[in-house]
Design a protein around this motif. Sequence first.
Motif, PDB file in Angstrom:
ATOM      1  N   UNK A 134       0.824  -1.186   0.000  1.00 49.16           N
ATOM      2  CA  UNK A 134       0.000   0.000   0.000  1.00 49.16           C
ATOM      3  C   UNK A 134       0.864   1.244   0.000  1.00 49.16           C
ATOM      4  N   UNK A 135       1.921   1.197   0.778  1.00 48.25           N
ATOM      5  CA  UNK A 135       2.793   2.365   0.871  1.00 48.25           C
ATOM      6  C   UNK A 135       3.400   2.695  -0.486  1.00 48.25           C
ATOM      7  N   UNK A 136       3.816   1.688  -1.212  1.00 44.94           N
ATOM      8  CA  UNK A 136       4.382   1.910  -2.547  1.00 44.94           C
ATOM      9  C   UNK A 136       3.289   2.354  -3.512  1.00 44.94           C
ATOM     10  N   UNK A 137       2.109   1.768  -3.404  1.00 47.91           N
ATOM     11  CA  UNK A 137       1.012   2.097  -4.316  1.00 47.91           C
ATOM     12  C   UNK A 137       0.576   3.555  -4.188  1.00 47.91           C
ATOM     13  N   UNK A 138       0.780   4.170  -3.047  1.00 44.54           N
ATOM     14  CA  UNK A 138       0.416   5.584  -2.880  1.00 44.54           C
ATOM     15  C   UNK A 138       1.221   6.497  -3.800  1.00 44.54           C
ATOM     16  N   UNK A 139       2.419   6.085  -4.152  1.00 45.00           N
ATOM     17  CA  UNK A 139       3.287   6.930  -4.970  1.00 45.00           C
ATOM     18  C   UNK A 139       3.214   6.571  -6.455  1.00 45.00           C
ATOM     19  N   UNK A 140       2.413   5.586  -6.804  1.00 46.30           N
ATOM     20  CA  UNK A 140       2.193   5.231  -8.203  1.00 46.30           C
ATOM     21  C   UNK A 140       0.990   6.012  -8.728  1.00 46.30           C
ATOM     22  N   UNK A 141       0.906   6.213 -10.043  1.00 39.74           N
ATOM     23  CA  UNK A 141      -0.240   6.966 -10.594  1.00 39.74           C
ATOM     24  C   UNK A 141      -1.576   6.263 -10.350  1.00 39.74           C
ATOM     25  N   UNK A 142      -2.511   6.988  -9.766  1.00 43.03           N
ATOM     26  CA  UNK A 142      -3.851   6.477  -9.508  1.00 43.03           C
ATOM     27  C   UNK A 142      -4.866   7.064 -10.480  1.00 43.03           C
ATOM     28  N   UNK A 143      -4.688   8.317 -10.837  1.00 43.68           N
ATOM     29  CA  UNK A 143      -5.657   9.024 -11.670  1.00 43.68           C
ATOM     30  C   UNK A 143      -4.955   9.569 -12.912  1.00 43.68           C
ATOM     31  N   UNK A 144      -5.705   9.608 -14.022  1.00 43.33           N
ATOM     32  CA  UNK A 144      -5.161  10.214 -15.239  1.00 43.33           C
ATOM     33  C   UNK A 144      -6.266  11.018 -15.914  1.00 43.33           C
ATOM     34  N   UNK A 145      -5.856  12.182 -16.444  1.00 43.35           N
ATOM     35  CA  UNK A 145      -6.787  13.059 -17.154  1.00 43.35           C
ATOM     36  C   UNK A 145      -5.984  13.900 -18.143  1.00 43.35           C
ATOM     37  N   UNK A 146      -6.402  13.897 -19.381  1.00 40.73           N
ATOM     38  CA  UNK A 146      -5.750  14.727 -20.386  1.00 40.73           C
ATOM     39  C   UNK A 146      -4.277  14.394 -20.584  1.00 40.73           C
ATOM     40  N   UNK A 147      -3.914  13.133 -20.501  1.00 47.77           N
ATOM     41  CA  UNK A 147      -2.520  12.735 -20.689  1.00 47.77           C
ATOM     42  C   UNK A 147      -1.651  12.936 -19.459  1.00 47.77           C
ATOM     43  N   UNK A 177      -6.221  11.937   3.109  1.00 46.44           N
ATOM     44  CA  UNK A 177      -6.418  10.505   2.932  1.00 46.44           C
ATOM     45  C   UNK A 177      -5.106   9.764   2.706  1.00 46.44           C
ATOM     46  N   UNK A 178      -4.195  10.393   1.971  1.00 47.05           N
ATOM     47  CA  UNK A 178      -2.922   9.731   1.694  1.00 47.05           C
ATOM     48  C   UNK A 178      -2.110   9.524   2.964  1.00 47.05           C
ATOM     49  N   UNK A 179      -2.177  10.463   3.877  1.00 50.47           N
ATOM     50  CA  UNK A 179      -1.451  10.333   5.148  1.00 50.47           C
ATOM     51  C   UNK A 179      -2.070   9.210   5.988  1.00 50.47           C
ATOM     52  N   UNK A 180      -3.390   9.144   6.010  1.00 47.46           N
ATOM     53  CA  UNK A 180      -4.073   8.077   6.759  1.00 47.46           C
ATOM     54  C   UNK A 180      -3.699   6.709   6.185  1.00 47.46           C
ATOM     55  N   UNK A 181      -3.690   6.596   4.858  1.00 49.13           N
ATOM     56  CA  UNK A 181      -3.323   5.326   4.226  1.00 49.13           C
ATOM     57  C   UNK A 181      -1.856   4.979   4.470  1.00 49.13           C
ATOM     58  N   UNK A 182      -0.982   5.974   4.474  1.00 49.85           N
ATOM     59  CA  UNK A 182       0.443   5.722   4.755  1.00 49.85           C
ATOM     60  C   UNK A 182       0.638   5.264   6.196  1.00 49.85           C
ATOM     61  N   UNK A 208      -6.321  -4.120  13.126  1.00 53.15           N
ATOM     62  CA  UNK A 208      -7.598  -4.338  12.440  1.00 53.15           C
ATOM     63  C   UNK A 208      -8.307  -3.016  12.137  1.00 53.15           C
ATOM     64  N   UNK A 209      -8.422  -2.134  13.107  1.00 50.66           N
ATOM     65  CA  UNK A 209      -9.151  -0.882  12.900  1.00 50.66           C
ATOM     66  C   UNK A 209      -8.523  -0.020  11.811  1.00 50.66           C
ATOM     67  N   UNK A 210      -7.208   0.268  11.863  1.00 44.31           N
ATOM     68  CA  UNK A 210      -6.646   1.054  10.764  1.00 44.31           C
ATOM     69  C   UNK A 210      -6.758   0.358   9.413  1.00 44.31           C
ATOM     70  N   UNK A 211      -6.688  -0.969   9.397  1.00 45.63           N
ATOM     71  CA  UNK A 211      -6.798  -1.700   8.133  1.00 45.63           C
ATOM     72  C   UNK A 211      -8.186  -1.544   7.531  1.00 45.63           C
TER      73      UNK A 211
END
Length: 151
Positions: free
Chosen positions: A1-14, A26-31, A61-64
């Motif tokens: 998950x930590x690595x996936x946060x830094x990979x492209x999630x969204x794309x628009x207009x190239x 949200x990104x901080x909570x997921x990290x 469990x709760x943070x997951x």
Amino acid sequence: MLVALFLPWYSAGGQSVSAWEAMAVDDVILAITALLVIGAAVIVGIPRLLSVSVAATSLAILPAVVGLLLTIYRLVSPAPAADVSLAVRAWLGLAATAAIAYGAWTGANDEGPARRSARAEERAAQEALARAELLKLPTEGKGAEATPAGT
């Protein structure tokens, strides 16, 4: 998950945007969720801390679950307000948080190999009974008078 946060999630207009760039909080909570689960996995790997490992996994469990719900929310309602498409890595983030939640849930239910079968539990109870010292009481009529030890 930590690595996936830094990979492209969204794309628009190239243009591609990672979850770390697109999300504000949200990104901080997921990290933090990913770091807590990594810490719990390290603790589980240390054999001398068996009782701590079940507790650490239970606390994960709760943070997951929060991370899983947050990731689902961000897939349904993307962080950029523009019309964006989801990249494959966003689904990778969902798979990672689902695996984290599943691992935390099953890890909390694991109590070790000695208690996994009824036969092993019965054997452990018999061994404990054999090691126990039973108090021998004096029989009736005999030993009514106490004799001091060492006389």
